[in-house]
Design a protein around this motif. Structure first.
Motif, short mmCIF file in Angstrom:
data_model
loop_
_atom_site.label_atom_id
_atom_site.label_comp_id
_atom_site.label_asym_id
_atom_site.label_seq_id
_atom_site.Cartn_x
_atom_site.Cartn_y
_atom_site.Cartn_z
N HIS A 1 66.47 31.46 -11.59
CA HIS A 1 66.50 30.38 -12.57
C HIS A 1 67.57 30.65 -13.61
O HIS A 1 68.03 31.77 -13.78
CB HIS A 1 65.13 30.13 -13.19
N LYS A 2 67.97 29.57 -14.28
CA LYS A 2 68.93 29.71 -15.38
C LYS A 2 68.20 30.22 -16.60
O LYS A 2 67.07 29.89 -16.83
CB LYS A 2 69.54 28.34 -15.69
N ARG A 3 68.89 31.03 -17.38
CA ARG A 3 68.25 31.54 -18.59
C ARG A 3 68.52 30.57 -19.74
O ARG A 3 69.68 30.34 -20.09
CB ARG A 3 68.81 32.90 -18.94
N PRO A 4 67.44 30.01 -20.33
CA PRO A 4 67.67 29.16 -21.50
C PRO A 4 68.25 30.00 -22.64
O PRO A 4 67.73 31.05 -22.96
CB PRO A 4 66.26 28.66 -21.87
#
Ligand SMILES: [Zn+2]
Ligand SMILES: [Zn+2]
Lengths: 183, 218
Positions: free
Chosen positions: A95-98
């Motif tokens: 997942h992308k890191r916020p």
């Protein structure tokens, strides 16, 4: 081995990359950091081939995003760590890191050289302090960053009660803070 | 930027965020708190410095020649395109990380009623390890008494709520673990909007809340 000028030299390389697209500076940065980033990614669970693929992208990000590097807030090794960490999340955790909202910077000021040097020197001190920790404490910190281990997983692996682990990590952090203050 | 924030991230969360080992929903709530709290931002950045020092101290492993030439290809060919991320305009309630997840401002939130005037919007995360939701709680409304099977993090974005652990206003984050049993009540003066993250179902007491649970999708 450790020398405050080393960190300043990496800052210099980054500026040469940023302002002059200097490939020899890039190769210098690559030769020092790529083997360490590869090691970090492999200890985080990537195999050698995947780790090298990620290393290429991490180092290319260093080149392309050099203008975002702020030597008043991070050493080059810290900045490269955050790029490698985000790549690890992307590839291994899928997942992308916020990211936090950027701080509202004023009109772009030239970085203050004393601030830059101070931060780079403190980063060197931190490195030295880590190297000087007792093995058990250093290994726990490394596991937290490399090993994808939560505190409770560390406890399960070492057979130590969770509270002990937490207080050990906290103790190690306090020792680090103290050695930063006195150095 | 930092107003009076009294309830902060724990050391565990700060370290795990820096190390990159948290579920996406937890990363989101940590990033949102940091957007409002300079104190925790500084704590995260000092943990990042620790990560940098760990990398600096790690034993180097050999990297192939092909790896360097591949990297040189990447920087020379401009085969690089930074991912296009839309930038949404400022919103007085939603910090940047949340604007990215709702795809705009507070007006773009896709609220679903869950009873008693409470509304929620589940935010899409890819790893499914924890759930992030925005909650809208009308002024003076109580969330039913409940315990937790896992961790529950609640960050106030607008208004305020109180429970046994204290008073929580914009920027404050409550970290509730397994042993916490509480009834958060929204402040009477204003509707309350929170970001809540859970890594396991909540356990509600009493009949009506139990009926409500399926609608809450937790
Ligand atoms: Zn904080
Ligand atoms: Zn709760």
């Amino acid at each position: 081995l450790q020398n405050p000028e080393i960190a300043a030299n990496w800052v210099n390389c980054l500026i040469r990359i940023r302002d002059h697209r200097d490939e020899s500076a890039f190769i210098e940065v690559f030769q020092h950091f790529a083997p360490r980033v590869k090691s970090f990614l492999m200890k985080s669970g990537a195999d050698a081939a995947l780790a090298e693929e990620c290393v290429q992208e991490v180092m290319a990000t260093v080149w392309h995003k050099a203008r975002l590097f702020d030597p008043e807030r991070a050493s080059v090794s810290t900045w490269i760590f955050t790029i490698a960490r985000n790549k690890k999340i992307d590839v291994l955790r899928k997942h992308k890191r916020p990211e936090p909202e950027d701080l509202p910077w004023g009109p772009e000021a030239e970085p203050d050289q004393a601030e830059v040097l101070g931060l780079q020197q403190e980063s060197e001190h931190l490195s030295v302090a880590i190297a000087a920790l007792p093995d058990t404490q250093r290994e726990l910190i490394e596991k937290a960053y490399y090993g994808d281990l939560s505190h409770s997983e560390i406890a399960a692996q070492t057979g130590l009660p969770l509270g002990t682990i937490k207080s050990r990590i906290r103790l190690a952090l306090e020792r680090l803070r103290r050695s930063m203050e006195t150095s | 930027m930092t107003q009076d924030i009294n309830h902060h991230l724990t050391d565990d969360l700060i370290m795990a965020y820096s190390a990159g080992i948290l579920p996406e929903a937890v990363n989101l709530i940590v990033a949102t708190h940091i957007s409002l709290c300079d104190e925790c931002r500084a704590a995260v950045e000092s943990h990042d410095a620790l990560g940098g020092a760990v990398i600096e101290n790690t034993e180097a492993v050999e990297v192939s020649e092909a790896c360097l030439s591949g990297a040189l290809d990447l920087i020379r060919n401009g085969a690089w395109s930074a991912p296009e991320t839309p930038v949404y305009k400022d919103d007085p309630v939603l910090p940047a990380p949340l604007r990215d997840y709702v795809g705009g401002s507070l007006d773009d939130v896709n609220w679903r009623p869950v009873g008693m005037g409470v509304k929620q919007a589940i935010l899409p995360t890819e790893d499914g390890e924890a759930t992030a939701r925005l909650l809208f709680i009308p002024a003076g409304t109580a969330i039913p008494d409940h315990g937790h099977k896992g961790m529950e993090l609640t960050l106030v974005l607008k208004g305020a709520f109180s429970d046994d652990d204290g008073y929580f206003a914009r920027g404050d984050i409550e970290v509730a673990h397994e042993d916490v049993h509480h009834t958060p009540v929204a402040d009477i003066s204003e509707d309350c909007i929170c970001l809540a993250v859970t890594d396991a179902p909540l356990q509600f007491k009493g009949l009506i809340p139990r009926l409500a649970q399926p609608f809450l999708k937790i």
